[in-house]
Design an enzyme around this catalytic site. Sequence first.
Site, short mmCIF file in Angstrom:
data_model
loop_
_atom_site.label_atom_id
_atom_site.label_comp_id
_atom_site.label_asym_id
_atom_site.label_seq_id
_atom_site.Cartn_x
_atom_site.Cartn_y
_atom_site.Cartn_z
N GLU A 383 -4.18 -4.00 -5.98
CA GLU A 383 -3.42 -3.22 -5.00
C GLU A 383 -4.37 -2.37 -4.17
O GLU A 383 -5.15 -1.58 -4.71
CB GLU A 383 -2.41 -2.29 -5.68
CG GLU A 383 -1.21 -2.99 -6.27
CD GLU A 383 -0.17 -2.01 -6.82
OE1 GLU A 383 0.90 -2.47 -7.21
OE2 GLU A 383 -0.45 -0.78 -6.84
N CYS A 384 -4.31 -2.53 -2.86
CA CYS A 384 -5.02 -1.67 -1.91
C CYS A 384 -6.52 -1.63 -2.19
O CYS A 384 -7.25 -2.52 -1.74
CB CYS A 384 -4.40 -0.28 -1.91
SG CYS A 384 -4.79 0.68 -0.42
N ALA A 385 -7.02 -0.67 -2.91
CA ALA A 385 -8.44 -0.62 -3.23
C ALA A 385 -8.88 -1.90 -3.94
O ALA A 385 -9.99 -2.39 -3.72
CB ALA A 385 -8.75 0.59 -4.10
N LEU A 387 -7.64 -4.85 -3.47
CA LEU A 387 -7.75 -5.85 -2.42
C LEU A 387 -9.11 -5.76 -1.73
O LEU A 387 -9.78 -6.78 -1.48
CB LEU A 387 -6.63 -5.65 -1.41
CG LEU A 387 -6.72 -6.38 -0.06
CD1 LEU A 387 -6.70 -7.89 -0.26
CD2 LEU A 387 -5.59 -5.94 0.87
N SER A 475 -2.87 -7.27 -2.49
CA SER A 475 -2.03 -6.75 -1.41
C SER A 475 -2.35 -5.29 -1.18
O SER A 475 -2.90 -4.60 -2.05
CB SER A 475 -0.56 -6.91 -1.79
OG SER A 475 0.28 -6.09 -1.03
#
Length: 498
Positions: A383-385, A387, A475
């Site tokens: 998630e986020c980081a 990704l 994502s």
Amino acid sequence: MVISVPRLVIAAPSSGSGKTTVATGLMAAFAARGLAVSPHKVGPDYIDPGYHALATGRVGRNLDAYLCGTELIAPLFAHGARGCGLAIVEGVMGLYDGAAGEGELASTAQVAKLLRAPVVLVVDASSQSRSVAALVHGFASWDPEVRVSGVILNKVGSERHESMLREALDASGVPVLGALRRAPQVDTPSRHLGLVPVAERRADALDAVGAMAEQVRRGCDLDALFALARGAGELAGAAWDAAEAVGSSPPPPLPVPTLGAAPPDPPHRPERPRPQTPDGLKDQTPAGMKERGTGLRVAPRIAVAGGAAFTFSYAEHAELLTAAGAEVVTFDPLRNEQLPDGTSGLVIGGGFPEVYAPELSANEPLRKAVAELALSGAPVAAECAGLLYLSRELDGQPMCGVLDVSARMSERLTLGYRDAVAVSDSVLAVAGTRLRGHEFHRTVVEPGAGAAPAWGVRAPQRRVEGFVQQGVHASYLHTHWASQPGVARRFVERCRTS
């Protein structure tokens, strides 16, 4: 079951009023009195709960009615507050601010009503005197179901200023429960996504929390605040339980497809002390999950990224993975050169890899290990980081190269709740699964979605985003698995069969 934990909601007219200073200071001051204090934060924020944890010695937990649904607010609160003598809930933004276009949904006011908790309003009084009474009156009368039961005046300039403020508020019917002077020593540094996390400045953060506690102890009526907390209404219902949530979730479709060769069993490992999860939760391998070679079902080992670069994680995620039958271990991509022995799945949450890009890039052995694990088809949830870490490069620094994307910092802040639907079958969900999430970043990945996107998002504009590739689900969307415990169950089952 009746929930009767004394509790307070610390709110404010707007962001920047001093909620975090007051809430954290109250937590630490009451903990210093010997109370077990349960810390909570309204909304999706990951950073404030780290300061709450320092103040109380307990895991900071989020209460987000958008991500989890209104029906889970009281049960999740009760889960975190079990065995405590006091719970303090720090609000988000202004008291009545919530999800855009959704009325009161996810606001501090809504959470206060769901918890039947009195609200203490923190007011930045630095540029006003008599007008403070009109401000407090407006907030106290806007929604009669919200019990604004006290005021703490923040950034008071002098004794004369305090007298003027108190005199103005005498006729409001809302008692003043504290007045705090301006105090630079309680300030905490910020950067592009808010406060600097505790994990990056632990010694300084401890000093700041101690200063907050002392300021609150000197300036607030702790006895009156505790008496107010004891007047919170009783809540009916059971506390949230990870095992019950996983047990009642729909089972993952079986057989779960295996992509790539299954990694060989690791060698037998002797017993050792259980490591801590990023949130401070001790691992608890479920009963019946034994080491290989005993003939009993094996707990798949799931590695969770932690350390200064990856500090964003909800405590319930590790609890759900454990309840689903996994052994959760942590590793620090800034320090560890290999994944934990026997890793069969990987979770990389949010954080600040953009701040540590050179150091993460320099750890080439770990980058190769992550890439090899992903290539084997093992489940990887990012998630986020996470990704960004799986990308080919981040601001020109080589990353793991699992995804053929380039990531970079951006001047534009992407922020807000998202209503999402799974576009592709993945290790987390089958296509068509609906989930609510939150985006919070100042980075861009190019391209923004793969051939098999992770999510379709309806607002603020329709788009697809993220990547599903073999066992990888990556994502920008932060999600809270308590709303969909089947996600953890599916991920663990895939770890067993891949």
